[in-house]
Structure formats: structure tokens, C-alpha cells
Motif scaffolding. Structure first.
Motif, PDB file in Angstrom:
ATOM      1  N   SER A 196      29.400  46.223  30.870  1.00  0.00           N
ATOM      2  CA  SER A 196      30.303  46.089  32.010  1.00  0.00           C
ATOM      3  C   SER A 196      29.789  46.902  33.189  1.00  0.00           C
ATOM      4  N   ALA A 197      30.375  46.666  34.348  1.00  0.00           N
ATOM      5  CA  ALA A 197      30.090  47.436  35.556  1.00  0.00           C
ATOM      6  C   ALA A 197      31.401  47.988  36.089  1.00  0.00           C
ATOM      7  N   GLY A 198      31.359  49.212  36.611  1.00  0.00           N
ATOM      8  CA  GLY A 198      32.560  49.845  37.133  1.00  0.00           C
ATOM      9  C   GLY A 198      32.548  49.891  38.649  1.00  0.00           C
ATOM     10  N   TYR A 199      33.731  49.725  39.251  1.00  0.00           N
ATOM     11  CA  TYR A 199      33.891  49.794  40.703  1.00  0.00           C
ATOM     12  C   TYR A 199      35.141  50.608  41.010  1.00  0.00           C
ATOM     13  N   TYR A 200      35.090  51.344  42.127  1.00  0.00           N
ATOM     14  CA  TYR A 200      36.261  52.120  42.516  1.00  0.00           C
ATOM     15  C   TYR A 200      36.463  52.044  44.022  1.00  0.00           C
ATOM     16  N   ALA A 201      37.724  52.205  44.447  1.00  0.00           N
ATOM     17  CA  ALA A 201      38.101  52.280  45.860  1.00  0.00           C
ATOM     18  C   ALA A 201      38.959  53.523  46.016  1.00  0.00           C
ATOM     19  N   ASP A 202      38.500  54.459  46.831  1.00  0.00           N
ATOM     20  CA  ASP A 202      39.093  55.795  46.896  1.00  0.00           C
ATOM     21  C   ASP A 202      39.638  56.071  48.292  1.00  0.00           C
TER      22      ASP A 202
END
Length: 206
Positions: A196-202
Motif C-alpha cells: 500500500s501507499a500512505g497519504y496525509y493532509a495536515d
């Protein structure tokens, strides 16, 4: 009541975390990290298919946490297009980390429901989803619902930081999310499963 927020995007946080851990070593590694840290601009939460969508987050003990009014591509009255309006019941932040949180939503046209939380702020609907392999954010209160995660930071009795995460099969691009159902209270770092690949919005709220 006019709502105002200064939102600071932390797009370099993932790179700094990787550099500090010694992952950026050679020219080849630098290129790999650059590819891994590409960001994609998408709506942070789905504004729905009508004029507005209202998300309501409620603790499992029945106490309200916050509401998010997501306005789509056209302004509605005094609400600006492509904007999220948050209304927080700060007296109930004491339940963070102790009670699960359930999200529900309502779509509508015309005038949205009024908001009356003791903390109110707004942020752009569109956000940069930045990839990560090691969680670049720590602290706060983490909540999980499948491959979607939310970390809530607090200070001085208010919400000071919101971080959304999503983990997707490798090769699949991040897209806007629709928080729904129960988010379970958790702790520690968000991990990216194998394959899987992880993404974040902070976002930091001041």
C-alpha cells in the motif's frame, strides 16, 4: 459571526522526517524519495453532489464533537465556494481518546444549517495529499476507520491541528474522502500496510 483561520500547510514534514531517520543518503535515494513525496491536490473531504454537505462527528457517548460544512464549487449565501467550515463543541474535547467518534452526513440545497460551536474556523476544501512511509505527525488523538485515519491535536481547550490520512493500494492515486460510520480511538503512528501507499493532509489551526 465571521469565522477566520490561518492555515499553514506542512508539505515538507514527510521529507524532514525521512531525512532525520537517515533515509536520504545517496543521489539514487534522493530521487526515490522525491518520487515518493509527490503531492496531489484533491478535495480533503467530499463536498457531495448538491450545494453543500454537512458532516457531523459525535462521540459514542452521544456528545457532539464538531460539524464540518463543505461547500462545493459555487458559493451559498455568505458561505464561500470550495471551503470547509468547522464548528467545534470545545467543552466535549475532554472525551477525545476515550470515546469512539461516529460520522454522519446530510446533503442539501439552499441555506445550510446554522453553526454555533464555541470554536469556529474555516479552511480550503482542496488540500495537497502528500505521500509518506513513516507517519510524519505525532501526538494528539488518533482515530481509525479502515484505511482512513484522523489525528486531532488540541491546545488551550481548542482544536489546533487536523491530520487526515488514507492508505491505498500501490499505484492508486489519493482522492477526496467521505468520513462515515465509526472511527475507533487509537494511538501511536499510522502505519502503511505492505503493498500500500500512505497519504496525509495536515492543517494547523491558529
Amino acid at each position: 459571526m465571521q469565522m477566520h483561520s490561518r492555515i499553514m500547510r506542512l508539505g515538507t514534514a514527510a521529507f524532514l522526517a525521512l531525512a532525520a531517520s537517515g533515509c536520504v543518503m545517496t543521489a539514487g535515494a534522493e530521487q526515490a524519495e522525491s518520487e515518493a513525496l509527490d503531492s496531489v491536490s484533491e478535495a480533503q473531504i467530499d463536498p457531495g453532489y448538491k450545494a453543500w454537505r454537512l458532516y457531523t462527528a459525535t462521540f459514542s457517548n452521544g456528545q457532539p464533537l464538531f460539524q464540518v460544512l463543505a461547500i462545493g464549487g459555487s458559493s451559498v449565501g455568505n458561505y464561500q465556494a470550495n471551503t470547509e467550515y468547522f464548528s467545534v463543541t470545545t467543552a466535549n474535547l475532554q472525551y477525545l481518546g476515550q470515546s469512539n467518534v461516529t460520522f454522519s452526513r446530510t446533503d442539501g440545497y439552499g441555506t445550510p444549517p446554522s453553526q454555533s460551536g464555541s470554536q469556529q474556523f474555516q479552511m480550503p476544501l482542496s488540500s495537497s495529499w502528500t505521500s509518506f512511509s513513516t507517519d510524519p505527525v505525532s501526538g494528539g488523538y488518533r482515530y481509525d476507520s479502515g484505511d482512513v485515519h484522523l489525528r486531532i491535536g488540541t491546545g488551550n481547550g481548542k482544536i489546533t491541528r487536523l491530520t487526515w490520512y488514507q492508505t491505498l493500494p500501490t499505484g492508486q492515486s489519493p482522492a477526496n474522502i467521505t468520513p462515515n460510520g465509526t472511527f475507533t480511538a487509537s494511538s501511536g503512528a499510522v502505519t502503511v500496510p505492505s503493498g500500500s501507499a500512505g497519504y496525509y493532509a495536515d492543517s494547523t489551526i491558529q
